[in-house]
Scaffold this active site. Structure first.
Site, PDB file in Angstrom:
ATOM      1  N   ASN A  20       0.807  -1.177  -0.089  1.00 41.14           N
ATOM      2  CA  ASN A  20       0.065   0.053   0.052  1.00 41.14           C
ATOM      3  C   ASN A  20       0.970   1.209   0.074  1.00 41.14           C
ATOM      4  O   ASN A  20       0.577   2.164  -0.477  1.00 41.14           O
ATOM      5  CB  ASN A  20      -0.943   0.121   1.228  1.00 41.14           C
ATOM      6  CG  ASN A  20      -1.839  -1.089   0.821  1.00 41.14           C
ATOM      7  OD1 ASN A  20      -2.755  -1.297   0.183  1.00 41.14           O
ATOM      8  ND2 ASN A  20      -1.980  -1.972   2.039  1.00 41.14           N
ATOM      9  N   SER A  64       5.316  11.087   7.510  1.00 45.11           N
ATOM     10  CA  SER A  64       5.008  10.610   9.025  1.00 45.11           C
ATOM     11  C   SER A  64       6.103  11.059  10.008  1.00 45.11           C
ATOM     12  O   SER A  64       7.344  10.658   9.584  1.00 45.11           O
ATOM     13  CB  SER A  64       4.521   9.449   9.178  1.00 45.11           C
ATOM     14  OG  SER A  64       4.287   9.149  10.630  1.00 45.11           O
ATOM     15  N   TYR A  76       6.413   0.961   9.266  1.00 41.16           N
ATOM     16  CA  TYR A  76       5.575   2.015   8.679  1.00 41.16           C
ATOM     17  C   TYR A  76       6.451   3.176   8.409  1.00 41.16           C
ATOM     18  O   TYR A  76       6.256   3.862   7.259  1.00 41.16           O
ATOM     19  CB  TYR A  76       4.612   2.259   9.690  1.00 41.16           C
ATOM     20  CG  TYR A  76       3.877   3.658   9.522  1.00 41.16           C
ATOM     21  CD1 TYR A  76       2.981   3.645   8.320  1.00 41.16           C
ATOM     22  CD2 TYR A  76       4.013   4.664  10.149  1.00 41.16           C
ATOM     23  CE1 TYR A  76       2.340   4.914   8.103  1.00 41.16           C
ATOM     24  CE2 TYR A  76       3.227   5.731   9.944  1.00 41.16           C
ATOM     25  CZ  TYR A  76       2.503   5.879   9.005  1.00 41.16           C
ATOM     26  OH  TYR A  76       1.933   7.102   8.907  1.00 41.16           O
ATOM     27  N   LYS A 133       7.270   4.983   4.785  1.00 40.07           N
ATOM     28  CA  LYS A 133       7.298   6.669   4.573  1.00 40.07           C
ATOM     29  C   LYS A 133       8.563   7.245   4.087  1.00 40.07           C
ATOM     30  O   LYS A 133       8.665   7.984   3.373  1.00 40.07           O
ATOM     31  CB  LYS A 133       6.449   7.218   5.834  1.00 40.07           C
ATOM     32  CG  LYS A 133       5.267   6.962   6.249  1.00 40.07           C
ATOM     33  CD  LYS A 133       4.485   7.712   5.174  1.00 40.07           C
ATOM     34  CE  LYS A 133       2.933   6.801   5.130  1.00 40.07           C
ATOM     35  NZ  LYS A 133       2.185   7.423   4.150  1.00 40.07           N
TER      36      LYS A 133
HETATM   37  N1  LIG Z   1      -3.647  10.721  10.657  1.00 40.63           N
HETATM   38  C1  LIG Z   1      -2.373  10.810  11.067  1.00 40.63           C
HETATM   39  O1  LIG Z   1      -2.245  11.538  12.183  1.00 40.63           O
HETATM   40  C2  LIG Z   1      -1.309  10.729  10.227  1.00 40.63           C
HETATM   41  C3  LIG Z   1      -1.379  10.168   8.977  1.00 40.63           C
HETATM   42  N2  LIG Z   1      -0.277  10.179   8.071  1.00 40.63           N
HETATM   43  C4  LIG Z   1      -0.382   9.607   6.793  1.00 40.63           C
HETATM   44  O2  LIG Z   1      -1.522  10.166   6.164  1.00 40.63           O
HETATM   45  C5  LIG Z   1      -2.229   9.515   5.492  1.00 40.63           C
HETATM   46  C6  LIG Z   1      -3.624   9.266   5.537  1.00 40.63           C
HETATM   47  O3  LIG Z   1      -3.754   8.992   7.092  1.00 40.63           O
HETATM   48  P1  LIG Z   1      -5.276   8.855   7.711  1.00 40.63           P
HETATM   49  O4  LIG Z   1      -5.994   9.433   6.953  1.00 40.63           O
HETATM   50  O5  LIG Z   1      -4.971   8.886   8.974  1.00 40.63           O
HETATM   51  O6  LIG Z   1      -5.580   7.345   7.543  1.00 40.63           O
HETATM   52  P2  LIG Z   1      -6.876   6.424   7.241  1.00 40.63           P
HETATM   53  O7  LIG Z   1      -6.648   5.202   7.368  1.00 40.63           O
HETATM   54  O8  LIG Z   1      -7.956   7.174   7.847  1.00 40.63           O
HETATM   55  O9  LIG Z   1      -7.282   6.868   5.651  1.00 40.63           O
HETATM   56  C7  LIG Z   1      -6.500   6.210   4.544  1.00 40.63           C
HETATM   57  C8  LIG Z   1      -7.366   6.071   3.157  1.00 40.63           C
HETATM   58  O10 LIG Z   1      -6.582   5.574   2.352  1.00 40.63           O
HETATM   59  C9  LIG Z   1      -7.266   4.563   1.705  1.00 40.63           C
HETATM   60  N3  LIG Z   1      -6.617   3.431   1.119  1.00 40.63           N
HETATM   61  C10 LIG Z   1      -5.429   2.707   2.014  1.00 40.63           C
HETATM   62  N4  LIG Z   1      -4.717   1.940   1.258  1.00 40.63           N
HETATM   63  C11 LIG Z   1      -5.326   2.147  -0.087  1.00 40.63           C
HETATM   64  C12 LIG Z   1      -4.886   1.720  -1.285  1.00 40.63           C
HETATM   65  N5  LIG Z   1      -4.102   0.677  -1.673  1.00 40.63           N
HETATM   66  N6  LIG Z   1      -5.517   2.100  -2.395  1.00 40.63           N
HETATM   67  C13 LIG Z   1      -6.438   3.060  -2.312  1.00 40.63           C
HETATM   68  N7  LIG Z   1      -6.897   3.505  -1.124  1.00 40.63           N
HETATM   69  C14 LIG Z   1      -6.379   3.245   0.078  1.00 40.63           C
HETATM   70  C15 LIG Z   1      -8.285   4.053   2.990  1.00 40.63           C
HETATM   71  O11 LIG Z   1      -9.512   3.410   2.209  1.00 40.63           O
HETATM   72  C16 LIG Z   1      -8.759   5.259   3.683  1.00 40.63           C
HETATM   73  O12 LIG Z   1      -9.837   5.715   3.248  1.00 40.63           O
HETATM   74  C17 LIG Z   1      -1.465   8.085   5.376  1.00 40.63           C
HETATM   75  O13 LIG Z   1      -0.580   7.876   4.686  1.00 40.63           O
HETATM   76  C18 LIG Z   1      -0.734   8.112   6.586  1.00 40.63           C
HETATM   77  O14 LIG Z   1       0.246   7.412   6.890  1.00 40.63           O
HETATM   78  C19 LIG Z   1       0.915  10.406   8.557  1.00 40.63           C
HETATM   79  C20 LIG Z   1       1.257  10.821   9.832  1.00 40.63           C
HETATM   80  C21 LIG Z   1       0.034  11.217  10.848  1.00 40.63           C
HETATM   81  O1  LIG Z   2       2.069   8.397  11.168  1.00 40.03           O
HETATM   82  C1  LIG Z   2       1.084   8.421  11.989  1.00 40.03           C
HETATM   83  O2  LIG Z   2       1.245   9.039  13.199  1.00 40.03           O
HETATM   84  C2  LIG Z   2       0.161   9.431  14.086  1.00 40.03           C
HETATM   85  C3  LIG Z   2       0.859   9.857  15.482  1.00 40.03           C
HETATM   86  O3  LIG Z   2       1.730   8.762  15.811  1.00 40.03           O
HETATM   87  P1  LIG Z   2       1.414   8.060  17.281  1.00 40.03           P
HETATM   88  O4  LIG Z   2       2.347   6.949  17.471  1.00 40.03           O
HETATM   89  O5  LIG Z   2       1.762   9.262  18.344  1.00 40.03           O
HETATM   90  O6  LIG Z   2      -0.137   7.638  17.480  1.00 40.03           O
HETATM   91  C4  LIG Z   2      -0.691   8.089  14.016  1.00 40.03           C
HETATM   92  O7  LIG Z   2      -1.746   8.321  14.841  1.00 40.03           O
HETATM   93  C5  LIG Z   2      -1.320   7.711  12.599  1.00 40.03           C
HETATM   94  O8  LIG Z   2      -2.231   6.542  12.854  1.00 40.03           O
HETATM   95  C6  LIG Z   2      -0.033   7.579  11.920  1.00 40.03           C
HETATM   96  O9  LIG Z   2      -0.476   7.364  10.643  1.00 40.03           O
END
Ligand SMILES: NC(=O)C1=CN([C@@H]2O[C@H](COP(=O)(O)OP(=O)(O)OC[C@H]3O[C@@H](n4cnc5c(N)ncnc54)[C@H](O)[C@@H]3O)[C@@H](O)[C@H]2O)C=CC1
Ligand SMILES: O=C1O[C@H](COP(=O)(O)O)[C@@H](O)[C@H](O)[C@H]1O
Length: 260
Positions: A90, A115, A152, A156
């Site tokens: 992914n 990330s 993970y 990234k």
């Molecule tokens: N939420 C956070 O605090 C953080 C998020 N990130 C990064 O931001 C991005 C989004 O994270 P979130 O929104 O929290 O995750 P999430 O899991 O809520 O959203 C990810 C979305 O991507 C879709 N997805 C996953 N794999 C896929 C694929 N192979 N093809 C098409 N769609 C796919 C899922 O269906 C989901 O809707 C990720 O890349 C994550 O690593 C990075 C650091 C912190």
């Molecule tokens: O990259 C990500 O980081 C956030 C924050 O990390 P955490 O270890 O403090 O939870 C995480 O919540 C998120 O799922 C991840 O995609």
């Protein structure tokens, strides 16, 4: 409106934070492997602009990216504990597929959701927990090499190397955004690390809007709010992107964020 902007992972937390705040400001193409319910699609986005597809499906991604000027690439496995086979497919293969299609389509700008876990091992035993407190002046600023804290994070860091290659080889403007901890409404409670790297929903949307609007070549920035506690510098995001965050986790200290 200008040419469309493709948002991958549109149905997730980051995607929805963006769409909730700037959902009517752009001509979006939305892609997610899960079908998006109506409440996740901003008003004015046509059915044909919504793609239920996996980012490893080259043909589907080519169709979604055709004619777009910018890509915000969020889709992937966001779990810090995600196993290798999932992040390989992914996060690494998926990001490669989106970049290949973007290069072929002549996309101008590419914002990649990296990330804090790409640099998680800078948080050494001798630096923590002081690192998470406002008196500490240690800062990561985006010029340092990755030091991932899990597989993970390795995926990234690999994404950041992939974007470097596509910038150098194909001239796509790239910004890698090392996102902190996106939490809705308030910073994480009783979690100093999370408070130091809190990114509010509205600051997240504003940051990615700046990634669409600003002029840059290749950048790696941190995506956090204007927190008093911090060990990530947001100077580069301010300087190059014009990021101007509103929120600060210190404003919520009575709700579990007090320093010792
Ligand atoms: N939420 C956070 O605090 C953080 C998020 N990130 C990064 O931001 C991005 C989004 O994270 P979130 O929104 O929290 O995750 P999430 O899991 O809520 O959203 C990810 C979305 O991507 C879709 N997805 C996953 N794999 C896929 C694929 N192979 N093809 C098409 N769609 C796919 C899922 O269906 C989901 O809707 C990720 O890349 C994550 O690593 C990075 C650091 C912190
Ligand atoms: O990259 C990500 O980081 C956030 C924050 O990390 P955490 O270890 O403090 O939870 C995480 O919540 C998120 O799922 C991840 O995609």
């Amino acid at each position: 409106m200008d040419d469309p902007v493709l948002l991958t992972g549109a149905g997730g937390r980051v995607g929805q934070a963006i769409l909730r705040h700037i959902g009517t400001d752009y001509d979006w193409r939305l892609l997610d492997r899960e079908p998006l319910s109506d409440d996740k699609i901003p008003e004015g986005v046509a059915d044909e602009a919504v793609y239920a597809a996996d980012i490893t499906d080259r043909e589907a991604v080519e169709e979604a990216v055709s004619g777009v000027r910018a890509v915000i690439h969020l889709a992937g496995d966001p779990r810090p504990e995600a196993p290798w086979n999932s992040v390989l497919q992914n996060n690494i293969d998926g990001t490669h597929t989106v970049l290949e299609a973007a290069a072929e389509a002549g996309v101008e700008k590419f914002a990649f959701a990296s990330s804090n876990h790409a640099v998680g091992n800078y948080e050494t035993a001798d630096r923590t927990p002081d690192l998470y407190r406002s008196h500490d002046d240690f800062r990561l600023d985006g010029t340092e090499l990755p030091r991932p804290s899990n597989l993970y994070g390795v995926s990234k860091a690999t994404g950041e190397i992939l974007t470097r290659y596509y910038h150098d080889e194909y001239g796509i403007s790239v910004v890698n955004v090392r996102i902190g901890n996106l939490t809705e409404g308030h910073p994480p409670v009783d979690y100093e690390r999370g408070q130091a790297m809190w990114l509010s929903y509205r600051d997240c949307a504003h940051l990615f809007a700046r990634c669409i609007e600003a002029d840059y070549e290749f950048e790696t920035v941190y995506g956090i709010s204007n927190n008093d506690r911090k060990y990530y510098s947001i100077d580069r995001a301010k300087e190059v992107l014009g990021f101007d965050p509103i929120d600060n986790s210190a404003e919520f200290e009575d709700e579990g964020g007090d320093e010792e």
